[in-house]
Write a protein that holds these residues in place. Structure first.
Motif, PDB file in Angstrom:
ATOM      1  N   VAL A 146       0.839  -1.207   0.000  1.00 40.00           N
ATOM      2  CA  VAL A 146       0.000   0.000   0.000  1.00 40.00           C
ATOM      3  C   VAL A 146       0.869   1.249   0.000  1.00 40.00           C
ATOM      4  O   VAL A 146       0.619   2.210  -0.741  1.00 40.00           O
ATOM      5  N   ALA A 147       1.912   1.242   0.812  1.00 40.63           N
ATOM      6  CA  ALA A 147       2.789   2.412   0.911  1.00 40.63           C
ATOM      7  C   ALA A 147       3.484   2.708  -0.413  1.00 40.63           C
ATOM      8  O   ALA A 147       3.689   3.877  -0.772  1.00 40.63           O
ATOM      9  N   GLU A 148       3.855   1.659  -1.142  1.00 37.30           N
ATOM     10  CA  GLU A 148       4.553   1.844  -2.413  1.00 37.30           C
ATOM     11  C   GLU A 148       3.610   2.235  -3.545  1.00 37.30           C
ATOM     12  O   GLU A 148       4.055   2.657  -4.610  1.00 37.30           O
ATOM     13  N   GLY A 149       2.309   2.065  -3.344  1.00 37.89           N
ATOM     14  CA  GLY A 149       1.345   2.397  -4.386  1.00 37.89           C
ATOM     15  C   GLY A 149       1.134   1.306  -5.406  1.00 37.89           C
ATOM     16  O   GLY A 149       0.928   1.581  -6.596  1.00 37.89           O
ATOM     17  N   VAL A 150       1.188   0.027  -4.949  1.00 45.40           N
ATOM     18  CA  VAL A 150       0.956  -1.105  -5.848  1.00 45.40           C
ATOM     19  C   VAL A 150      -0.385  -0.936  -6.555  1.00 45.40           C
ATOM     20  O   VAL A 150      -1.394  -0.575  -5.939  1.00 45.40           O
ATOM     21  N   GLY A 151      -0.392  -1.228  -7.843  1.00 47.14           N
ATOM     22  CA  GLY A 151      -1.573  -0.975  -8.657  1.00 47.14           C
ATOM     23  C   GLY A 151      -2.803  -1.735  -8.241  1.00 47.14           C
ATOM     24  O   GLY A 151      -3.927  -1.229  -8.369  1.00 47.14           O
ATOM     25  N   ALA A 152      -2.630  -2.970  -7.770  1.00 47.97           N
ATOM     26  CA  ALA A 152      -3.785  -3.769  -7.342  1.00 47.97           C
ATOM     27  C   ALA A 152      -3.316  -4.823  -6.357  1.00 47.97           C
ATOM     28  O   ALA A 152      -2.297  -5.476  -6.576  1.00 47.97           O
ATOM     29  N   ILE A 153      -4.058  -4.967  -5.290  1.00 51.58           N
ATOM     30  CA  ILE A 153      -3.859  -6.066  -4.355  1.00 51.58           C
ATOM     31  C   ILE A 153      -5.008  -7.030  -4.551  1.00 51.58           C
ATOM     32  O   ILE A 153      -6.179  -6.619  -4.576  1.00 51.58           O
ATOM     33  N   ILE A 154      -4.687  -8.307  -4.716  1.00 51.24           N
ATOM     34  CA  ILE A 154      -5.718  -9.313  -4.944  1.00 51.24           C
ATOM     35  C   ILE A 154      -6.149  -9.846  -3.588  1.00 51.24           C
ATOM     36  O   ILE A 154      -5.399 -10.546  -2.907  1.00 51.24           O
ATOM     37  N   ILE A 155      -7.367  -9.493  -3.176  1.00 50.11           N
ATOM     38  CA  ILE A 155      -7.919  -9.941  -1.901  1.00 50.11           C
ATOM     39  C   ILE A 155      -8.186 -11.440  -1.996  1.00 50.11           C
ATOM     40  O   ILE A 155      -8.879 -11.905  -2.899  1.00 50.11           O
ATOM     41  N   ASP A 156      -7.655 -12.210  -1.033  1.00 49.34           N
ATOM     42  CA  ASP A 156      -7.749 -13.660  -1.085  1.00 49.34           C
ATOM     43  C   ASP A 156      -8.591 -14.251   0.030  1.00 49.34           C
ATOM     44  O   ASP A 156      -8.878 -15.448   0.030  1.00 49.34           O
ATOM     45  N   SER A 157      -8.992 -13.433   0.995  1.00 49.21           N
ATOM     46  CA  SER A 157      -9.809 -13.912   2.109  1.00 49.21           C
ATOM     47  C   SER A 157     -10.559 -12.738   2.705  1.00 49.21           C
ATOM     48  O   SER A 157     -10.216 -11.569   2.458  1.00 49.21           O
ATOM     49  N   LEU A 158     -11.560 -13.039   3.503  1.00 48.85           N
ATOM     50  CA  LEU A 158     -12.337 -11.965   4.121  1.00 48.85           C
ATOM     51  C   LEU A 158     -11.493 -11.146   5.081  1.00 48.85           C
ATOM     52  O   LEU A 158     -11.655  -9.922   5.186  1.00 48.85           O
ATOM     53  N   GLN A 159     -10.560 -11.807   5.788  1.00 55.63           N
ATOM     54  CA  GLN A 159      -9.712 -11.067   6.720  1.00 55.63           C
ATOM     55  C   GLN A 159      -8.885 -10.008   6.006  1.00 55.63           C
ATOM     56  O   GLN A 159      -8.604  -8.940   6.546  1.00 55.63           O
ATOM     57  N   GLU A 160      -8.472 -10.299   4.769  1.00 53.23           N
ATOM     58  CA  GLU A 160      -7.630  -9.356   4.046  1.00 53.23           C
ATOM     59  C   GLU A 160      -8.357  -8.065   3.699  1.00 53.23           C
ATOM     60  O   GLU A 160      -7.717  -7.025   3.518  1.00 53.23           O
ATOM     61  N   ILE A 161      -9.656  -8.127   3.594  1.00 55.03           N
ATOM     62  CA  ILE A 161     -10.398  -6.896   3.304  1.00 55.03           C
ATOM     63  C   ILE A 161     -10.098  -5.858   4.370  1.00 55.03           C
ATOM     64  O   ILE A 161      -9.756  -4.706   4.079  1.00 55.03           O
ATOM     65  N   GLU A 162     -10.231  -6.259   5.634  1.00 58.61           N
ATOM     66  CA  GLU A 162      -9.996  -5.326   6.727  1.00 58.61           C
ATOM     67  C   GLU A 162      -8.526  -4.930   6.822  1.00 58.61           C
ATOM     68  O   GLU A 162      -8.197  -3.770   7.106  1.00 58.61           O
ATOM     69  N   ARG A 163      -7.628  -5.876   6.574  1.00 59.60           N
ATOM     70  CA  ARG A 163      -6.204  -5.586   6.683  1.00 59.60           C
ATOM     71  C   ARG A 163      -5.759  -4.573   5.641  1.00 59.60           C
ATOM     72  O   ARG A 163      -4.986  -3.642   5.930  1.00 59.60           O
ATOM     73  N   VAL A 164      -6.211  -4.748   4.406  1.00 56.46           N
ATOM     74  CA  VAL A 164      -5.844  -3.800   3.353  1.00 56.46           C
ATOM     75  C   VAL A 164      -6.514  -2.455   3.591  1.00 56.46           C
ATOM     76  O   VAL A 164      -5.897  -1.397   3.393  1.00 56.46           O
ATOM     77  N   ALA A 165      -7.750  -2.473   4.053  1.00 52.66           N
ATOM     78  CA  ALA A 165      -8.452  -1.220   4.344  1.00 52.66           C
ATOM     79  C   ALA A 165      -7.752  -0.443   5.460  1.00 52.66           C
ATOM     80  O   ALA A 165      -7.616   0.787   5.386  1.00 52.66           O
ATOM     81  N   ASP A 166      -7.299  -1.155   6.491  1.00 52.83           N
ATOM     82  CA  ASP A 166      -6.581  -0.494   7.589  1.00 52.83           C
ATOM     83  C   ASP A 166      -5.289   0.150   7.078  1.00 52.83           C
ATOM     84  O   ASP A 166      -4.950   1.284   7.451  1.00 52.83           O
ATOM     85  N   ALA A 167      -4.555  -0.583   6.226  1.00 51.71           N
ATOM     86  CA  ALA A 167      -3.314  -0.034   5.688  1.00 51.71           C
ATOM     87  C   ALA A 167      -3.591   1.195   4.819  1.00 51.71           C
ATOM     88  O   ALA A 167      -2.856   2.193   4.868  1.00 51.71           O
ATOM     89  N   ALA A 168      -4.637   1.137   4.020  1.00 54.94           N
ATOM     90  CA  ALA A 168      -4.985   2.274   3.169  1.00 54.94           C
ATOM     91  C   ALA A 168      -5.341   3.498   4.013  1.00 54.94           C
ATOM     92  O   ALA A 168      -4.934   4.631   3.692  1.00 54.94           O
ATOM     93  N   GLU A 169      -6.050   3.274   5.097  1.00 52.18           N
ATOM     94  CA  GLU A 169      -6.412   4.395   5.980  1.00 52.18           C
ATOM     95  C   GLU A 169      -5.171   4.998   6.630  1.00 52.18           C
ATOM     96  O   GLU A 169      -5.031   6.221   6.707  1.00 52.18           O
ATOM     97  N   ARG A 170      -4.253   4.153   7.081  1.00 54.06           N
ATOM     98  CA  ARG A 170      -3.029   4.652   7.717  1.00 54.06           C
ATOM     99  C   ARG A 170      -2.214   5.508   6.762  1.00 54.06           C
ATOM    100  O   ARG A 170      -1.611   6.511   7.162  1.00 54.06           O
ATOM    101  N   HIS A 171      -2.178   5.093   5.487  1.00 55.78           N
ATOM    102  CA  HIS A 171      -1.359   5.810   4.520  1.00 55.78           C
ATOM    103  C   HIS A 171      -2.136   6.898   3.775  1.00 55.78           C
ATOM    104  O   HIS A 171      -1.558   7.609   2.943  1.00 55.78           O
ATOM    105  N   GLY A 172      -3.413   7.019   4.074  1.00 52.28           N
ATOM    106  CA  GLY A 172      -4.211   8.073   3.472  1.00 52.28           C
ATOM    107  C   GLY A 172      -4.379   7.941   1.975  1.00 52.28           C
ATOM    108  O   GLY A 172      -4.345   8.939   1.236  1.00 52.28           O
TER     109      GLY A 172
END
Length: 439
Positions: A146-172
């Motif tokens: 997320v910090a590097e600005g990767v073009g797409a993260i492929i969500i592989d589980s329900l837990q990852e939704i929250e994890r990626v969302a949290d990282a996106a919020e931290r990095h704005g």
């Protein structure tokens, strides 16, 4: 039928055991004065300089294949009024140079670990041209992506939704994501099984996709791109892709009611030839068939054709690679060929590598081919099994092949089509040094 009863039915005794079968080798490979030359360089020179085992990667072949695959897919989807995005599957073989070859050839790159991400970034690949896969991405891997600005993260589980969302919020930032689903189609080498194949570690069930996408859309820091599905590997035809696309498009239409779904990712898995028995469809035919299927499905559902993404790896880099070995010993083994007591001879040709540089025969029962590389021979063909030097009876490099009967210690042996999933799976088993790679 092959003359030696120990040979598999598909392996026919060749008229010339020196011949290099087109389709298995890089297109620059040929013989000069009897010896194999790749990219204008005699393999004996490479072996002398770098030693064996040695991976040899033909840059010209890899670049040409990358352009051919990308162009075929983009052309086919342009003809049906859409677009194709092509990602090179880095897990097949990723190094800084290979990453540069791929991006310079117009491809994006898939990575599936923090290490692969680091290699791609070190190669200067813009982060927005990367897709990040994996069924168990660590929090640190997600954060860096997320910090590097990767073009797409492929969500592989329900837990990852929250994890990626949290990282996106931290990095704005707003992080673009795809959702990996299982379409129920699992393709094998020559066929596909249209059955429920949700019993695997990757993705979520297609039936659960709508709820998962609703959760993704509930986060302001996530932007949903579309569904992703990978049906298998070493696929020779388009039927599996067609069936998978049909199933995905039904859900794709449902998701359009809740917002934009700009793309559909059908994964990779296009096969290559490893032996004379393999007959993969040309990429142009595959691309055209898949594009027509997607277009027809969208017309039936009365929805726009999305951009379609693909993730080829093996079909780009596989034939660009070959592995050089030095023969150490040979031995003839008399084997009972039939229940009636008839016997036949199989010659074991042992080389200085094995499952540490090519784990695929031991892992998957994969078949390969081989040729004497340093010379030509007029000797009659003999059935051989090329074995490695590890302390495993299953350490086989080439299960069955015909080589000139005078193959002997000291001969250079070349195994084609080792560009994919050999270097990347290599190990130091028995404390053998990991082979060097010579582009």
């Amino acid at each position: 039928m092959a003359l030696n009863p120990l040979a598999p039915p598909w392996l026919i005794e060749p008229g010339d055991a020196n011949a290099l079968l087109p389709g298995l080798w890089s297109r620059t490979v040929h013989r000069e004065d009897g010896a194999i030359v790749v990219g204008g360089v005699p393999v004996a020179e490479l072996a002398e300089r770098f030693g064996t085992p040695l991976y040899v990667v033909d840059e010209a072949e890899a670049r040409q294949r990358a352009v051919e695959v990308r162009s075929a897919l983009q052309r086919a989807f342009a003809e049906v009024g859409s677009a194709a995005r092509v990602y090179y599957a880095g897990k097949a073989f990723l190094s800084i140079e290979v990453a540069r070859w791929m991006t310079e050839s117009g491809l994006n790159i898939d990575v599936c670990s923090g290490g692969e991400l680091a290699v791609a970034l070190a190669a200067g690949v813009p982060a927005e041209r990367l897709g990040f896969h994996g069924n168990n991405k660590s929090l640190a891997e997600i954060d860096r992506a997320v910090a590097e600005g990767v073009g797409a993260i492929i969500i592989d589980s329900l837990q990852e939704i929250e994890r990626v969302a949290d990282a996106a919020e931290r990095h704005g930032v707003v992080q673009r994501v795809r959702l990996r689903v299982n379409s129920g189609v699992h393709a094998h080498t020559h066929a596909f099984l249209a059955t429920a194949h949700e019993d695997q570690k990757f993705g979520i069930a297609l039936a659960d996709a709508a709820d998962a996408v609703a959760r993704i859309r509930s986060h302001a820091g996530l932007a949903f791109l579309g569904l992703h599905c990978h049906i298998g590997s070493q696929i020779f035809g388009a039927d599996g892709f067609a069936e998978s696309a049909a199933r995905l498009l039904s859900v794709h239409k449902e998701l359009l009611a809740g917002g934009d779904v700009p793309e559909l990712n059908l994964g990779g898995g296009f096969g290559i030839a490893y032996t004379a028995a393999d007959d993969p469809a040309p990429i142009e035919a595959l691309a055209r068939s898949i594009a027509e299927t997607v277009a027809a499905g969208c017309e039936d559902l009365d929805i726009p054709i999305p951009a379609v993404a693909f993730e080829p790896g093996r079909s780009i880099v596989g034939t660009a690679g070959l592995t050089l070995y030095t023969v150490g010993t040979t031995k003839d083994v008399t084997v009972a060929a039939q229940d009636d007591g008839e016997t036949a001879v199989r010659r074991y040709v042992s080389v200085d590598g094995g499952m540490s540089d090519n784990a695929r025969p031991a892992l998957y029962g994969a078949d390969y081919s081989a040729r004497i590389a340093g010379r030509e021979s007029a000797a009659a063909p003999a059935l051989v099994r090329v074995a490695g030097k590890h302390c495993e009876s299953g350490d086989i490099v080439v299960d069955a092949e015909y080589l000139p009967g005078d193959v002997a210690p000291g001969d250079l042996l070349a195994v084609p089509a080792t560009g994919a999933y050999c270097w990347s799976l290599a190990s130091n088993y028995n404390y053998l040094g990991r082979p060097r790679s010579s582009p």
